[in-house]
Design a protein around this motif. Structure first.
Motif, PDB file in Angstrom:
ATOM      1  N   ARG A 140      68.593  69.639  60.717  1.00 22.48           N
ATOM      2  CA  ARG A 140      67.977  68.843  59.651  1.00 22.48           C
ATOM      3  C   ARG A 140      66.863  67.953  60.211  1.00 22.48           C
ATOM      4  N   TYR A 141      67.129  67.290  61.327  1.00 19.77           N
ATOM      5  CA  TYR A 141      66.097  66.424  61.919  1.00 19.77           C
ATOM      6  C   TYR A 141      64.915  67.236  62.447  1.00 19.77           C
ATOM      7  N   GLU A 142      65.182  68.396  62.993  1.00 18.32           N
ATOM      8  CA  GLU A 142      64.096  69.254  63.479  1.00 18.32           C
ATOM      9  C   GLU A 142      63.218  69.725  62.330  1.00 18.32           C
ATOM     10  N   GLU A 143      63.828  70.004  61.174  1.00 20.25           N
ATOM     11  CA  GLU A 143      63.082  70.487  60.015  1.00 20.25           C
ATOM     12  C   GLU A 143      62.394  69.371  59.237  1.00 20.25           C
ATOM     13  N   ASP A 144      62.751  68.120  59.506  1.00 20.48           N
ATOM     14  CA  ASP A 144      62.201  66.995  58.759  1.00 20.48           C
ATOM     15  C   ASP A 144      61.830  65.858  59.717  1.00 20.48           C
ATOM     16  N   PRO A 145      60.686  65.983  60.406  1.00 19.15           N
ATOM     17  CA  PRO A 145      60.279  64.947  61.362  1.00 19.15           C
ATOM     18  C   PRO A 145      60.113  63.566  60.719  1.00 19.15           C
ATOM     19  N   ALA A 146      59.739  63.510  59.451  1.00 17.81           N
ATOM     20  CA  ALA A 146      59.604  62.215  58.778  1.00 17.81           C
ATOM     21  C   ALA A 146      60.957  61.510  58.678  1.00 17.81           C
ATOM     22  N   LEU A 147      62.013  62.278  58.463  1.00 21.03           N
ATOM     23  CA  LEU A 147      63.349  61.704  58.427  1.00 21.03           C
ATOM     24  C   LEU A 147      63.745  61.193  59.811  1.00 21.03           C
ATOM     25  N   ALA A 148      63.466  61.986  60.828  1.00 18.86           N
ATOM     26  CA  ALA A 148      63.766  61.557  62.195  1.00 18.86           C
ATOM     27  C   ALA A 148      63.046  60.248  62.509  1.00 18.86           C
ATOM     28  N   LYS A 149      61.834  60.106  62.010  1.00 19.20           N
ATOM     29  CA  LYS A 149      61.076  58.868  62.220  1.00 19.20           C
ATOM     30  C   LYS A 149      61.721  57.705  61.474  1.00 19.20           C
ATOM     31  N   LEU A 150      62.196  57.959  60.259  1.00 19.85           N
ATOM     32  CA  LEU A 150      62.875  56.906  59.480  1.00 19.85           C
ATOM     33  C   LEU A 150      64.082  56.356  60.236  1.00 19.85           C
ATOM     34  N   VAL A 151      64.911  57.234  60.783  1.00 26.35           N
ATOM     35  CA  VAL A 151      66.111  56.761  61.458  1.00 26.35           C
ATOM     36  C   VAL A 151      65.798  56.115  62.799  1.00 26.35           C
ATOM     37  N   SER A 152      64.640  56.414  63.356  1.00 24.27           N
ATOM     38  CA  SER A 152      64.282  55.787  64.629  1.00 24.27           C
ATOM     39  C   SER A 152      64.046  54.288  64.470  1.00 24.27           C
ATOM     40  N   GLY A 153      63.846  53.822  63.222  1.00 20.91           N
ATOM     41  CA  GLY A 153      63.640  52.403  62.969  1.00 20.91           C
ATOM     42  C   GLY A 153      64.921  51.601  62.842  1.00 20.91           C
ATOM     43  N   LEU A 154      66.064  52.261  62.901  1.00 14.95           N
ATOM     44  CA  LEU A 154      67.334  51.541  62.788  1.00 14.95           C
ATOM     45  C   LEU A 154      67.680  50.853  64.102  1.00 14.95           C
ATOM     46  N   ALA A 155      68.297  49.687  64.005  1.00 14.58           N
ATOM     47  CA  ALA A 155      68.703  48.969  65.217  1.00 14.58           C
ATOM     48  C   ALA A 155      69.758  49.757  65.986  1.00 14.58           C
ATOM     49  N   SER A 156      70.667  50.416  65.249  1.00 16.85           N
ATOM     50  CA  SER A 156      71.736  51.199  65.867  1.00 16.85           C
ATOM     51  C   SER A 156      72.127  52.324  64.927  1.00 16.85           C
ATOM     52  N   TYR A 157      72.257  53.528  65.474  1.00 14.76           N
ATOM     53  CA  TYR A 157      72.642  54.689  64.676  1.00 14.76           C
ATOM     54  C   TYR A 157      73.508  55.581  65.546  1.00 14.76           C
ATOM     55  N   THR A 158      74.790  55.667  65.229  1.00 14.23           N
ATOM     56  CA  THR A 158      75.709  56.464  66.027  1.00 14.23           C
ATOM     57  C   THR A 158      76.553  57.355  65.132  1.00 14.23           C
TER      58      THR A 158
END
Length: 138
Positions: free
Chosen positions: A110-128
């Motif tokens: 999903r992240y590979e197919e949607d780079p904009a989504l991957a960028k959105l989650v990169s802004g989170l302080a913590s994501y596990t």
């Protein structure tokens, strides 16, 4: 069955009206995504998280449908900018010994197919957890 759960804390500056819109979008996912057989979206009590949601999905095909559904993507778009800490995990009675790796592979795809989504989650302080990009908890 796969029980996909998310828990989150909010940014201190998250506007209350935007939080309510995002919470309603989480509920809408449960109502409109065909593969979701039941769901709950509610306040998370007794811990550090503010909100939580659990979606019950029958199998991996349904899990992929859930991940790729426009209602889910809409929630990501409006909700992730409000989130500080995000945790996801899956509980399953599936007999496949490789189910964890297969779930992680769906998220990776999903992240590979949607780079904009991957960028959105990169802004989170913590994501596990199971849906975090990169190294998964499994």
């Amino acid at each position: 069955m796969i029980y996909h759960t998310v828990r989150m804390t909010l940014r201190p500056d998250a506007p209350a009206d935007k939080v309510e819109e995002a919470v309603e979008s989480l509920r809408n996912q449960g109502r409109v995504i065909p593969s979701v057989t039941s769901f709950v979206v509610c306040r998370d009590v007794g811990g550090e998280f503010a909100w939580g949601a659990t979606y019950v999905i029958e199998d991996l095909d349904g899990y992929w449908e859930y991940l790729k559904h426009p209602a889910h993507r809409h929630t990501d778009e409006i909700g992730l900018p409000l989130v500080d800490t995000f945790v996801s995990f899956d509980v399953t009675d599936h007999k496949d010994p490789e189910i964890a790796e297969k779930i992680a592979a769906l998220h990776k795809r999903r992240y590979e197919e949607d780079p904009a989504l991957a960028k959105l989650v990169s802004g989170l302080a913590s994501y596990t957890g199971s849906s975090a990009p990169g190294t998964h908890a499994y």
